[in-house]
Each structure stands twice: as structure tokens, then as C-alpha cells.
Design a protein around this motif. Structure first.
Motif, short mmCIF file in Angstrom:
data_model
loop_
_atom_site.label_atom_id
_atom_site.label_comp_id
_atom_site.label_asym_id
_atom_site.label_seq_id
_atom_site.Cartn_x
_atom_site.Cartn_y
_atom_site.Cartn_z
N ALA A 1 -0.92 3.59 8.81
CA ALA A 1 -0.42 3.30 7.72
C ALA A 1 0.91 2.71 7.76
N ILE A 2 0.88 1.49 6.77
CA ILE A 2 1.98 0.47 6.75
C ILE A 2 2.16 0.48 5.19
N PRO A 3 3.49 0.57 4.70
CA PRO A 3 3.76 0.23 3.29
C PRO A 3 3.50 -1.02 2.96
N LEU A 4 2.92 -1.06 1.65
CA LEU A 4 2.32 -2.08 0.94
C LEU A 4 3.03 -3.54 1.04
N ASP A 5 4.72 -3.19 0.60
CA ASP A 5 5.46 -4.31 0.52
C ASP A 5 5.53 -4.91 2.08
N ARG A 6 5.70 -4.17 3.03
CA ARG A 6 5.54 -4.71 4.66
C ARG A 6 4.46 -5.45 4.84
N LEU A 7 3.41 -5.09 4.36
CA LEU A 7 2.09 -5.75 4.68
C LEU A 7 2.23 -7.16 4.01
#
Length: 341
Positions: free
Chosen positions: A195-201
Motif C-alpha cells: 500500500a502506497i499513498p496516492l500522491d506518492r504514486l
């Protein structure tokens, strides 16, 4: 928690029958957000949307060159394909270069995505194998990377296997985040998913597209895989698939890759921007409309006739009658208009 807005509406006739709430981020490689709607800091499982990152060790290690992989093989290594004949044959050929075969794949077997391909297998008295799995190209890449690096590929799907540790390190580097055990799940093809923060993606996709913030070797590998995917869109997905058809319609100016459960990642290299989308209800159809709307706006092509079927896809019934369609909500249209060049 931030309010997640309705970004896509589903029409039956002229009335809204359903609606999809979604979050979307558009960012450059430095993390400057051009557009942020919804819960942009939420950690989501990107699933197949980050296969391009999981394929980086294949190129960085020299395995891709050692086995003579070209654009088709690299695109397949980052693909979620239909299991069509050319996908299956290419994955098998990749394994053969490393003197391996389908028995080395640990992704599991499932039927091809298209009925006609399933029918041909059935008529021939055959059952689907791991090569038909939509992730077989990625897994072939994992096996080839392991063989070239002198690593026993057996058990390569385990979180503590060197192959998955290399993939995890690439994800942490590209997306600039530490991935702990609490953020780990198991993907449909049995490898770890993080799981990765959307803004980091979104920021990470911009880094992949530009090379900014990445070591030279990693930047070159990312550029090579992204360019291969854009050049060979059929290998990324297949017949009548959004990723293939949308990248083709755009004329090779953007990269787009779906993930499961309403996640989508994309990048426009010439603009240095990355895009990440998550639909709360997991609907891929809605994620596709969001990413199409955003990319079309960024390119100044919101009114382009060739993109209309992606921006406002039509719904038909079994008699091929038009019964409705999807459209971006007024909020998404208004927000996307601010992105126009």
C-alpha cells in the motif's frame, strides 16, 4: 477524513443511475501537485498499476540484455494481458531464453480474458496454464532476473525472496516511501503488494517518466520499459482493452496502466507529470474515465473525437442497443479544465 467526490456518473437513458466516488492526483517529479481531488494521501494497493517498477531489476541487472529482450518482452514484463496467443507465446519465449518453462511460474493458472480464446482452448481439449495468467509476463521477468543474477527462482513469490526484496527496494526508491509489514498484502498472482499513498504514486510515475530523482541506471531502465510499453501497447493488455486502445489513440504520448480495484496510474513524459487514481468502489470503468479525462485535459484534447469513446463510453445491452453510458461529473470536468495547456 477528506470528502471523496463523485467523479464519474453512469447514465441509463438521460438519468443518472449510479455514481462513482474517486480520488485523483496529478503531480510532477518534485511532488508539486497540479490537481488533487478526494483523499490524496490515502494509502492504496496499486496492484498491477506498478508493474513497470517491479520490472526494473530485470533491466537494471542486465538480464534483459543478456536474454535479448526487446520492446515486446519488456512491455509484457509490465503487462496485465488478455492471455491471447501472442502474449502466451512471448512469455514462453522469455522463459526459454533462461532455459526455463511454464512449470517455473508461480502465478497460478486462469482462463484467458476473451471468450474466443477460452473457446479455442476448450475445443482443443486443453486447459489454461500459468502462461495464460494475465501476470505471466511479469512472472517470466522475475524468473529471468533470478536466473541471470544467479538466484534460485524457486519460491520467488515469497516476500523474503531476493526477487521480491529487489522489487520492494525499487518501489521504495521510486515512490519515496518506506514499506513496512503493516502495508503488505498478497496480490492475485501471489506476490507481495504494498500500500502506497496516492500522491506518492503520482509523484513516482512522474519520476519514472522523467528520470528526475532516480539514479542514472534506474532512470534509464524506467525510460526503456515505459517507452517499450508505449511502443507495444498490445503487449500491455490486448484486444479491446483500455490501456492498449487508449495509448494507441493518444499516438504514443502517454503511458497508462490499470491496477485492480479501481486503481490507475499514468504518465505524460513530455509534460513531466504522473497521474494516480483510486475509485472507492473498485470500479475499473470509472477509473478509466477519470484518467482519460485528466490526460485529455492535460494534452488540450478534451474535445478530440478520437478520445470521445474513452471520455464518455457508451453502454449497450445484449441486443447491441445503446442504453446509456458513463461521463465525468461536473466537478471532474471543472477541475480538469484547470489543467488545459
Amino acid at each position: 477524513m477528506p470528502v471523496v467526490p463523485i467523479l464519474v456518473e453512469v447514465l441509463r437513458g438521460s438519468l443518472v443511475e449510479s455514481a462513482h466516488r474517486a480520488s485523483v492526483v496529478v503531480s510532477n517529479a518534485e511532488g508539486r501537485v497540479r490537481l488533487g481531488l478526494g483523499d490524496t494521501a490515502r494509502a492504496v494497493f496499486p496492484r498491477s498499476a506498478v508493474k513497470i517498477v517491479q520490472a526494473l531489476p530485470l533491466v537494471e541487472s542486465g538480464a534483459a540484455d543478456a536474454y535479448g529482450f526487446g520492446a515486446q518482452e519488456l512491455a509484457l514484463a509490465a503487462a496485465s494481458h488478455n492471455g491471447e496467443d501472442w502474449h502466451v507465446a512471448t512469455a514462453a519465449a522469455m522463459l526459454a531464453r533462461a532455459h526455463r518453462s511454464e512449470v517455473d511460474l508461480e502465478c497460478g493458472a486462469h482462463w484467458p480474458a476473451r471468450q474466443e480464446d477460452c473457446g479455442r482452448l476448450h475445443v482443443a481439449g486443453l486447459k489454461p496454464g500459468a502462461l495464460h495468467n494475465n501476470c505471466s509476463g511479469k512472472h517470466a521477468g522475475f524468473v529471468c532476473y533470478a536466473c541471470h543474477a544467479g538466484i534460485d527462482p524457486k519460491g520467488y513469490t515469497a516476500v523474503d525472496h531476493p526477487v521480491q526484496q529487489a522489487a520492494k527496494a525499487a518501489l521504495e526508491d521510486v515512490f519515496g516511501t518506506v514499506l513496512g509489514a503493516e502495508s503488505c498484502g498478497i496480490d492475485g498472482c501471489s506476490i507481495p503488494t504494498w500500500a502506497i499513498p496516492l500522491d506518492r504514486l503520482a509523484t513516482g510515475m512522474a519520476r519514472l517518466a522523467t528520470g528526475q530523482g532516480l539514479a542514472p541506471g534506474r532512470a534509464a531502465a524506467a525510460r526503456r520499459i515505459m517507452e517499450a510499453s508505449i511502443a507495444e501497447p498490445f503487449m500491455v493488455a490486448g484486444t479491446k482493452r483500455f490501456c492498449t486502445d487508449f495509448m494507441t489513440a493518444l499516438g504514443g504520448v502517454a503511458y497508462a496502466k490499470t491496477g485492480a480495484e479501481g486503481v490507475f496510474c499514468a504518465a505524460i513524459p513530455s509534460l513531466g507529470l504522473g497521474i494516480a487514481v483510486k475509485c472507492d468502489d473498485g470500479a475499473s470503468r470509472a477509473a478509466e474515465v477519470v484518467v482519460a479525462t485528466v490526460i485529455a485535459a492535460l494534452l488540450g484534447r478534451s474535445d478530440a473525437p478520437e478520445l470521445e469513446r474513452f471520455l464518455r463510453p457508451v453502454l449497450t445491452n445484449w441486443n447491441r442497443m445503446t442504453v446509456g453510458g458513463l461521463r465525468p461529473s461536473a466537478e471532474l470536468v471543472e477541475a480538469a479544465a484547470t489543467l488545459a495547456p
